[in-house]
Motif scaffolding. Structure first.
Motif, mmCIF file in Angstrom:
data_model
loop_
_atom_site.group_PDB
_atom_site.id
_atom_site.type_symbol
_atom_site.label_atom_id
_atom_site.label_comp_id
_atom_site.label_asym_id
_atom_site.label_seq_id
_atom_site.Cartn_x
_atom_site.Cartn_y
_atom_site.Cartn_z
ATOM 1 N N GLY A 142 0.820 -1.205 0.000
ATOM 2 C CA GLY A 142 0.000 0.000 0.000
ATOM 3 C C GLY A 142 0.851 1.250 0.000
ATOM 4 N N SER A 285 -5.694 9.185 -4.156
ATOM 5 C CA SER A 285 -5.184 7.857 -4.485
ATOM 6 C C SER A 285 -4.060 7.461 -3.534
ATOM 7 N N ALA A 288 -5.618 6.778 0.039
ATOM 8 C CA ALA A 288 -6.496 5.606 0.072
ATOM 9 C C ALA A 288 -5.717 4.304 0.050
ATOM 10 N N ARG A 289 -4.576 4.272 -0.606
ATOM 11 C CA ARG A 289 -3.824 3.021 -0.721
ATOM 12 C C ARG A 289 -3.379 2.504 0.640
ATOM 13 N N TRP A 291 -5.047 2.805 3.462
ATOM 14 C CA TRP A 291 -6.202 2.181 4.108
ATOM 15 C C TRP A 291 -6.568 0.866 3.434
ATOM 16 N N TRP A 292 -6.481 0.806 2.106
ATOM 17 C CA TRP A 292 -6.724 -0.454 1.416
ATOM 18 C C TRP A 292 -5.697 -1.495 1.854
ATOM 19 N N LEU A 304 -12.167 -7.606 -1.473
ATOM 20 C CA LEU A 304 -11.876 -6.173 -1.530
ATOM 21 C C LEU A 304 -11.750 -5.698 -2.977
ATOM 22 N N GLN A 308 -13.805 -2.730 -4.772
ATOM 23 C CA GLN A 308 -13.050 -1.650 -5.399
ATOM 24 C C GLN A 308 -13.408 -1.491 -6.867
ATOM 25 N N THR A 338 -10.800 4.913 -4.820
ATOM 26 C CA THR A 338 -11.085 3.506 -5.124
ATOM 27 C C THR A 338 -10.033 2.882 -6.038
ATOM 28 N N GLY A 341 -6.767 1.600 -4.482
ATOM 29 C CA GLY A 341 -6.763 0.263 -3.911
ATOM 30 C C GLY A 341 -6.453 -0.809 -4.927
ATOM 31 N N MET A 345 -3.619 -3.816 -4.664
ATOM 32 C CA MET A 345 -4.153 -5.154 -4.422
ATOM 33 C C MET A 345 -3.875 -6.125 -5.560
#
Length: 429
Positions: A142, A285, A288-289, A291-292, A304, A308, A338, A341, A345
């Protein structure tokens, strides 16, 4: 021992991946969009002809990946690849100062640029960091993947300023020189495995405790992780489902995002507003990464990814029907939160499913298949614009692609769980 505990070396590599990824994504994908108007005006190229260079770059990277993939699992291969890539990337960008014809642009930006990108931040994030982290793999990827998000955070505005100050030719040259100065020293710090320098994954200091049979959950650990070889991965259903899912969403990466600046300018926004919107996308972006990544260390990554993909695809409607700055900035906020993530991932699910020992070879085998839609995306989106004078249908295709990604990835179950069920079936019979 000193007063302060020594920082695990894997976190240093997270930083290297972050910087390298920011430079590669910022120049290749976001930078080309900023250069587009100036280069089209002076050289008389169509938008699809210009973005064909990005297609060539991505396609060539995919073509070379199976060849260099196994080398990424060797002790010195990744360091040599990044060093070579940094020099080649810088020289290829500097050469763009003198291009006057499309074949020159395709050669320097497309073919030679692809060789440079083989050792860029994506290689580190996808194949090196999973070797250094297992329990903390989600948060490590992340943080590292924020480099790609920092590309739009810093580069569009910086490149826009460089072009305004120096002209587009000297702006390319400056970016190339900066790539060499920044990336070459970082390349020298790369190490493939923690064991190469007497360490263990995650900074552990003791051997992993055994895990009772059948108790391994969705979170991998050093004791429970099973590493498949490249050939073994090829024989799993999950391998091909992951390829299909990522391929369906490929149009929503380079082809979609690299055309944002021309699209925003075409619907009436000033260039500075478009650059600011992309910067806001980068901010969300990046944040958020993290938290993802935390969520991915706690929950099954494929679930997930489904969430996403659905959220990312739905947000595209805001851009298609954008009416004023409010909708524009609402789109970049949601899409950034979004899509960020997804970037972290995708390498995470590959590492969690197939293990760390042969991840370089496995991602190398995946790259050509995944790269097809990613490679053709920029030129297809631009060609639709040249033909219809609108981005509408290509943006609709992006939205639908994310929907299909969600539908396919939910079917990609961890191969180890498949093997355990097969063993249970054999035992029962």
């Amino acid at each position: 021992m000193g007063m302060f505990p020594r920082v695990f070396y894997g976190w240093n590599l997270v930083g290297v991946s972050l910087v390298s990824g920011a430079f590669n994504a910022g120049v290749a994908m976001w930078g080309l969009g900023v250069f587009a108007s100036s280069m089209e005006m002076e050289l008389g190229w169509s938008r699809s002809a210009l973005f064909l260079g990005l297609t060539i770059r991505t396609g060539m990277t995919g073509l070379f990946s199976p060849i260099v993939g196994p080398w990424r699992d060797t002790k010195s291969g990744p360091r040599a690849l990044m060093l070579f890539g940094a020099v080649i990337l810088g020289l290829s960008l500097m050469a763009l100062k003198w291009v006057d014809s499309l074949w020159q642009f395709y050669l320097f930006f497309g073919v030679i640029g692809a060789l440079g990108s083989l050792g860029a931040g994506g290689m580190l994030t996808q194949t090196i960091l999973p070797k250094w982290f297992i329990r903390r793999r989600g948060i490590a990827l992340g943080i590292a993947s924020t480099g790609g998000a920092m590309g739009p955070l810093f580069f569009p505005i910086s490149i826009f300023a460089l072009i305004s100050l120096l002209g587009w030719r000297d702006a390319w040259f400056t970016l190339g020189a900066l790539a060499i100065v920044v990336l070459v020293p970082l390349a020298l710090t790369v190490r493939t495995n923690p064991e190469d320098i007497g360490l263990l994954p995650d900074g552990d200091t003791e051997p992993a405790a055994p895990v009772p049979s059948g108790t391994a959950g969705s979170r991998p650990s050093r004791a429970s992780e099973v590493s498949l070889t490249g050939r073994q991965a090829l024989r799993t259903t999950s391998f091909w489902l992951i390829i299909l899912a990522f391929g369906l969403g490929g149009l929503g990466q380079q082809g979609f995002q690299s055309n944002w600046v021309p699209y925003m300018e075409g619907v009436g926004f000033e260039s500075s507003t478009a650059a600011l919107a992309i910067t806001v996308y980068g901010i969300f972006s990046v944040s958020a990464r993290l938290w993802w990544g935390i969520l991915a260390d706690r929950y099954q990554v494929r679930y997930l990814l489904v969430i996403q993909s659905i959220m990312t695809g739905t947000s595209v409607l805001l851009l298609i029907y954008v009416m004023g700055p409010f909708m524009l900035f609402a789109f970049v906020v949601i899409f950034g939160a979004t899509m960020g993530g997804g970037f972290m991932m995708r390498p995470l699910i590959v590492a969690n499913y197939f293990g760390r020992a042969h991840i370089g070879a496995i991602t190398g085998y995946m790259r050509p298949f995944q790269g097809v839609t990613t490679a053709i995306g920029p030129v297809v989106v631009a060609l639709v614009y040249d033909t219809l004078g609108s981005y509408f249908w290509s943006f609709v295709a992006v939205m639908v692609g994310y929907g299909f990604t969600a539908a396919v990835i939910i079917l990609a179950k961890p191969p180890r769980q498949q093997m355990e069920r097969q063993q249970e079936t054999v035992s029962a019979t």
